[in-house]
Scaffold this motif. Structure first.
Motif, short mmCIF file in Angstrom:
data_model
loop_
_atom_site.label_atom_id
_atom_site.label_comp_id
_atom_site.label_asym_id
_atom_site.label_seq_id
_atom_site.Cartn_x
_atom_site.Cartn_y
_atom_site.Cartn_z
N LEU A 67 0.83 -1.21 0.00
CA LEU A 67 0.00 0.00 0.00
C LEU A 67 0.86 1.25 0.00
O LEU A 67 2.02 1.23 0.43
N ASP A 71 -3.60 5.89 0.38
CA ASP A 71 -4.50 5.01 -0.36
C ASP A 71 -5.86 4.93 0.30
O ASP A 71 -5.99 4.96 1.54
N VAL A 94 -3.42 4.85 5.75
CA VAL A 94 -4.35 4.60 4.65
C VAL A 94 -5.76 4.51 5.21
O VAL A 94 -5.95 4.32 6.41
N THR A 138 -8.48 3.99 -4.62
CA THR A 138 -7.16 3.88 -5.26
C THR A 138 -6.69 2.43 -5.29
O THR A 138 -5.86 2.06 -6.10
N VAL A 139 -7.25 1.61 -4.38
CA VAL A 139 -6.94 0.18 -4.33
C VAL A 139 -8.21 -0.58 -4.05
O VAL A 139 -9.02 -0.18 -3.21
#
Length: 214
Positions: A67, A71, A94, A138-139
């Motif tokens: 990561l 994120d 994150v 983003t992920v």
């Protein structure tokens, strides 16, 4: 926990302290939930108690190294909070969104997240298809939820530009990627890149498939 459960539960490996640092006590409390209420509520099978750390918490937590700061991660079909909760503990830099449709699992996740005081975690009760236009990540991640082809179809509509899929996979990874090759090209994804993490610390290292949007 009862004496019977205590006797059968895997003790925390030393690697947990390396992985979670000064937040390792949060990982301990999460493990405690998994082996007590997690079993009682049907989120974890009793046979998993002897490997709750190595197979579940650390197997997921090891992948947190992939990561990037800032994120926003969507954990599809989060279930018992894997990998989202270990990631949230290991990476307070994150934000994690646990996506789960089953009400009972959502109730358990809320209880655990509240108990751990994880301010970087949000829980959404929905099917992933319902999040299109409402959420952008983003992920996107998942563990033992669906085949790679299905995960790609679910993930692409909720991934931002340059967004990444980080899928935790097992022994069938090569077969899944072979079946998904055409879809990867169709969706114009970059990759796959297959990461092996935790090789020096875990008996069975974690395999993570990374695909990136252009």
């Amino acid at each position: 926990m009862s004496e019977e459960i205590d006797e059968g539960v895997e003790q925390r490996p030393a690697y947990a302290e390396t992985l979670f640092g000064d937040r390792v006590e949060l990982a301990d409390r999460y493990a405690q939930h998994l082996v007590t209420t997690g079993v009682e509520w049907g989120l974890l099978g009793p046979r998993e108690l002897p490997r709750v750390w190595s197979r579940h918490i650390l197997n997921c937590g090891a992948a947190a190294s992939l990561l990037e700061t800032g994120d926003v991660v969507g954990d599809i079909g989060s279930g018992a909070g894997l990998p989202g909760i270990p990631w949230a503990v290991a990476r307070p830099d994150v934000r994690i969104v646990l996506i789960e449709i089953m009400e009972r699992r959502v109730e358990w996740l809320r209880m655990v997240v509240d108990d751990l005081g994880l301010e970087n975690v949000r829980i959404v009760r929905a099917r992933v298809e319902e999040l299109v236009d409402d959420e952008i990540f983003t992920v996107v991640t998942a563990r033992a939820v669906k085949a790679m082809t299905t995960l790609i179809e679910w993930s692409v509509p909720i991934l931002g530009p340059q967004g990444r899929i980080l899928a935790i996979k097992g022994a069938s990874v090569d077969s899944e990627l072979e079946k998904a090759a055409r879809l990867i090209r169709k969706r114009k994804l970059v990759g796959p890149t297959v990461h092996t993490v935790g090789a020096e610390e875990l008996e069975t290292p974690t395999t993570v498939v990374e695909l990136r949007r252009r």
